[in-house]
Write an enzyme that holds these catalytic residues in place. Sequence first.
Site, mmCIF file in Angstrom:
data_model
loop_
_atom_site.group_PDB
_atom_site.id
_atom_site.type_symbol
_atom_site.label_atom_id
_atom_site.label_comp_id
_atom_site.label_asym_id
_atom_site.label_seq_id
_atom_site.Cartn_x
_atom_site.Cartn_y
_atom_site.Cartn_z
ATOM 1 N N LYS A 1 0.845 -1.202 0.000
ATOM 2 C CA LYS A 1 0.000 0.000 0.000
ATOM 3 C C LYS A 1 0.876 1.247 0.000
ATOM 4 C CE LYS A 1 -3.707 -2.535 2.246
ATOM 5 N NZ LYS A 1 -4.358 -2.943 3.497
ATOM 6 N N GLN B 1 -4.341 -1.768 9.960
ATOM 7 C CA GLN B 1 -4.290 -3.079 9.301
ATOM 8 C C GLN B 1 -4.829 -4.174 10.237
ATOM 9 O OE1 GLN B 1 -3.250 -3.659 6.042
ATOM 10 N NE2 GLN B 1 -3.859 -5.784 6.333
ATOM 11 N N ASP C 1 -10.907 2.536 4.615
ATOM 12 C CA ASP C 1 -11.140 1.096 4.487
ATOM 13 C C ASP C 1 -12.639 0.803 4.429
ATOM 14 O OD1 ASP C 1 -9.071 -0.694 4.134
ATOM 15 O OD2 ASP C 1 -8.516 -0.766 6.250
#
Length: 293
Positions: free
Chosen positions: A52, A96, A119
């Site tokens: 990412k 994450q 997200d």
Amino acid sequence: MQLLDGKATSAQLKAEIAEKVAEIKAANGKVPHLAAVIVGDDGGSHTYVNNKVRTCEQLGFESTLITLPEECTEEELLQKVDELNKNDDIDGFIVQVPLPAHIDEDKVTEAINPDKDVDGFHPQNLGRMMLGLPTYISATPNGILELLKRNGITTSGKHCVVVGRSNIVGTPMSILMSRNAEPGNCTVTMVHSRTQNMQEICASADILIVAIGKPEFIKADMVKEGAVVIDVGTTRVPDASKPKGFALKGDVDFEDVKDKCSFITPVPGGVGPMTIASLMQNTLLAVERKANR
Ligand code: NAP
């Protein structure tokens, strides 16, 4: 059988995003800024986050990587989330997952400012997605929609079977495929670990989307002739012949099913690259929304 090439499709999408970033930069000098928080030493998570960050660099985004030790407390992580919420220079950020077992993942997700939740995991954003309101759609389901759309796969009226019901993939995917939109307008069946006659249900799918984390679970007898098969699974399986000592396996037995499919995603190189491009798309959206607030 045609391969649904996530690398090629995400390259198109990323080129479009990079172009928009260059326009924003030329207009006001600011570039989108994505931050990522990673807790602990999970090898897979570090690989995803590093990808990412690398993609941010490629597309002209600014990125900040925050690494916290495995033993970091829930309080410390919540403190970091609060700092990122308040930092006006950060347009969006992700924490994450999976997090270490001693940290309540739901509590952390709910602490993220929904405007920065690129997200799309915050209950407010998931609720808006369910109602079809403007929001950040979770990166993996959104990436799958882009993959279908950009490869000319029509979904309206088709039977879509989604295998797995996680909050980040299966559940949003099933809602999105049933929405009155294109891609969408499917008749959706969602199956999970308690489902009976799995084989029969999967074999009736025109579009089969699998996200369970069980390597090569889907075999040829579970796939309808001509089906579109989307394999979300990415499990590291020990493989001494590979330089890193493991191979990445999908949830679909590719070799067994490929001749029955009209389209199929490979692993790696299918859904994974689309997920990352989709996260960048959400970060760009965060910048555009901030400008309009
Ligand atoms: P998860 O949270 O572990 O959920 C797995 C789901 O699969 C659960 O709903 C579970 O059912 C269901 N399941 C497990 N075994 C099953 C079986 N034998 N038959 C039917 N359903 C079964 O998984 P996730 O986070 O959605 O991830 C799934 C996979 O996708 C993993 O390999 C993950 O690494 C991968 N992934 C890839 C990407 C990408 O970008 N490529 C992104 C996200 C995830 P129950 O609810 O009944 O337990």
